[in-house]
Design a protein around this motif. Structure first.
Motif, PDB file in Angstrom:
ATOM      1  N   HIS A  54      18.541  25.650 -39.872  1.00 64.67           N
ATOM      2  CA  HIS A  54      19.641  24.774 -39.478  1.00 64.67           C
ATOM      3  C   HIS A  54      19.310  24.122 -38.130  1.00 64.67           C
ATOM      4  O   HIS A  54      19.845  23.086 -37.772  1.00 64.67           O
ATOM      5  N   TRP A  55      18.359  24.728 -37.395  1.00 68.61           N
ATOM      6  CA  TRP A  55      17.940  24.268 -36.071  1.00 68.61           C
ATOM      7  C   TRP A  55      17.032  23.047 -36.190  1.00 68.61           C
ATOM      8  O   TRP A  55      15.991  23.087 -36.838  1.00 68.61           O
ATOM      9  N   ASP A  56      17.431  21.961 -35.568  1.00 64.07           N
ATOM     10  CA  ASP A  56      16.627  20.747 -35.503  1.00 64.07           C
ATOM     11  C   ASP A  56      15.684  20.887 -34.303  1.00 64.07           C
ATOM     12  O   ASP A  56      16.143  20.920 -33.159  1.00 64.07           O
ATOM     13  N   HIS A  83      18.087  12.320 -34.929  1.00 60.55           N
ATOM     14  CA  HIS A  83      16.970  11.406 -34.666  1.00 60.55           C
ATOM     15  C   HIS A  83      16.258  10.936 -35.931  1.00 60.55           C
ATOM     16  O   HIS A  83      15.289  10.206 -35.860  1.00 60.55           O
ATOM     17  N   LYS A  84      16.700  11.409 -37.080  1.00 59.70           N
ATOM     18  CA  LYS A  84      16.241  10.944 -38.403  1.00 59.70           C
ATOM     19  C   LYS A  84      14.820  11.344 -38.795  1.00 59.70           C
ATOM     20  O   LYS A  84      14.245  10.748 -39.698  1.00 59.70           O
ATOM     21  N   GLN A  85      14.225  12.375 -38.158  1.00 60.70           N
ATOM     22  CA  GLN A  85      12.951  12.887 -38.664  1.00 60.70           C
ATOM     23  C   GLN A  85      13.178  13.391 -40.076  1.00 60.70           C
ATOM     24  O   GLN A  85      14.215  13.995 -40.375  1.00 60.70           O
ATOM     25  N   VAL A  86      12.202  13.166 -40.959  1.00 61.58           N
ATOM     26  CA  VAL A  86      12.330  13.534 -42.370  1.00 61.58           C
ATOM     27  C   VAL A  86      11.455  14.757 -42.641  1.00 61.58           C
ATOM     28  O   VAL A  86      10.268  14.758 -42.350  1.00 61.58           O
ATOM     29  N   TYR A  87      12.069  15.783 -43.226  1.00 59.58           N
ATOM     30  CA  TYR A  87      11.394  17.045 -43.504  1.00 59.58           C
ATOM     31  C   TYR A  87      11.353  17.317 -45.008  1.00 59.58           C
ATOM     32  O   TYR A  87      12.321  17.032 -45.719  1.00 59.58           O
ATOM     33  N   SER A  88      10.253  17.893 -45.476  1.00 61.93           N
ATOM     34  CA  SER A  88      10.158  18.351 -46.851  1.00 61.93           C
ATOM     35  C   SER A  88      11.068  19.560 -47.026  1.00 61.93           C
ATOM     36  O   SER A  88      10.981  20.519 -46.250  1.00 61.93           O
ATOM     37  N   LEU A  89      11.917  19.534 -48.027  1.00 60.41           N
ATOM     38  CA  LEU A  89      12.754  20.701 -48.306  1.00 60.41           C
ATOM     39  C   LEU A  89      11.932  21.834 -48.917  1.00 60.41           C
ATOM     40  O   LEU A  89      12.308  22.993 -48.811  1.00 60.41           O
ATOM     41  N   GLU A  90      10.820  21.494 -49.548  1.00 58.63           N
ATOM     42  CA  GLU A  90       9.993  22.519 -50.190  1.00 58.63           C
ATOM     43  C   GLU A  90       9.226  23.357 -49.183  1.00 58.63           C
ATOM     44  O   GLU A  90       9.118  24.562 -49.323  1.00 58.63           O
ATOM     45  N   GLY A  99       3.595  17.659 -35.684  1.00 56.23           N
ATOM     46  CA  GLY A  99       3.822  18.712 -34.713  1.00 56.23           C
ATOM     47  C   GLY A  99       5.163  19.403 -34.758  1.00 56.23           C
ATOM     48  O   GLY A  99       5.411  20.293 -33.959  1.00 56.23           O
ATOM     49  N   VAL A 100       6.046  18.993 -35.662  1.00 57.31           N
ATOM     50  CA  VAL A 100       7.328  19.682 -35.801  1.00 57.31           C
ATOM     51  C   VAL A 100       7.524  20.080 -37.258  1.00 57.31           C
ATOM     52  O   VAL A 100       6.980  19.447 -38.167  1.00 57.31           O
ATOM     53  N   ALA A 101       8.297  21.132 -37.465  1.00 58.82           N
ATOM     54  CA  ALA A 101       8.569  21.604 -38.821  1.00 58.82           C
ATOM     55  C   ALA A 101       9.823  22.469 -38.804  1.00 58.82           C
ATOM     56  O   ALA A 101      10.231  22.984 -37.761  1.00 58.82           O
ATOM     57  N   LEU A 102      10.401  22.614 -39.976  1.00 55.04           N
ATOM     58  CA  LEU A 102      11.494  23.558 -40.189  1.00 55.04           C
ATOM     59  C   LEU A 102      10.931  24.767 -40.928  1.00 55.04           C
ATOM     60  O   LEU A 102      10.060  24.605 -41.778  1.00 55.04           O
ATOM     61  N   ARG A 103      11.425  25.947 -40.615  1.00 60.94           N
ATOM     62  CA  ARG A 103      11.074  27.094 -41.454  1.00 60.94           C
ATOM     63  C   ARG A 103      11.799  26.911 -42.781  1.00 60.94           C
ATOM     64  O   ARG A 103      12.937  26.461 -42.820  1.00 60.94           O
ATOM     65  N   SER A 104      11.120  27.229 -43.862  1.00 62.79           N
ATOM     66  CA  SER A 104      11.770  27.217 -45.167  1.00 62.79           C
ATOM     67  C   SER A 104      11.853  28.663 -45.654  1.00 62.79           C
ATOM     68  O   SER A 104      11.023  29.495 -45.295  1.00 62.79           O
ATOM     69  N   TYR A 105      12.861  28.948 -46.442  1.00 64.43           N
ATOM     70  CA  TYR A 105      13.127  30.300 -46.905  1.00 64.43           C
ATOM     71  C   TYR A 105      13.218  30.318 -48.427  1.00 64.43           C
ATOM     72  O   TYR A 105      13.672  29.338 -49.032  1.00 64.43           O
TER      73      TYR A 105
END
Length: 118
Positions: A54-56, A83-90, A99-105
């Motif tokens: 949930h953390w951007d 800021h509209k960065q687009v992340y893969s949900l997969e 250089g940025v990413a979200l943890r996926s679970y």
């Protein structure tokens, strides 16, 4: 935001029950607090489920459940609402900025209930 503690875990090692599958509206995110971790849950119109931070990491705020659900080249995506960065949900990788990413679970549905593995 749904809050889940250890006593509600279906497997005390890793799987945590969040909510009923039918409570999650397609193409809309919901936030859940799971053992101190804020997770954004996303259900697509084809009923695939994803769980990411949930953390951007760019905006430095817990806002990703309010992001814009979409796709890029067949990959389901979530764009930061700030800021509209687009992340893969997969995989959580940022498709628009290095250089940025979200943890996926891992996420699953058991007996009609959404569970996330942490």
């Amino acid at each position: 935001m749904v809050s889940v503690s250890k006593e509600h875990a279906t497997d005390t090692e890793s799987w945590h029950r969040i909510c009923a599958f039918e409570e999650l509206e397609p193409m809309w995110g919901e936030a859940a607090l799971v053992n101190g971790v804020q997770v954004a849950l996303i259900r697509l119109t084809d009923n695939r489920l994803f769980a990411v931070d949930h953390w951007d990491p760019v905006a430095k705020a817990n806002v990703m459940a309010r992001g814009i659900v979409g796709s890029r080249g067949g990959t389901p995506t979530l764009a930061s609402p700030i800021h509209k960065q687009v992340y893969s949900l997969e995989y959580g990788e940022c498709l628009s900025e290095e250089g940025v990413a979200l943890r996926s679970y891992e996420v699953r549905v058991e007996n009609g209930q959404i569970e996330v593995k942490l």
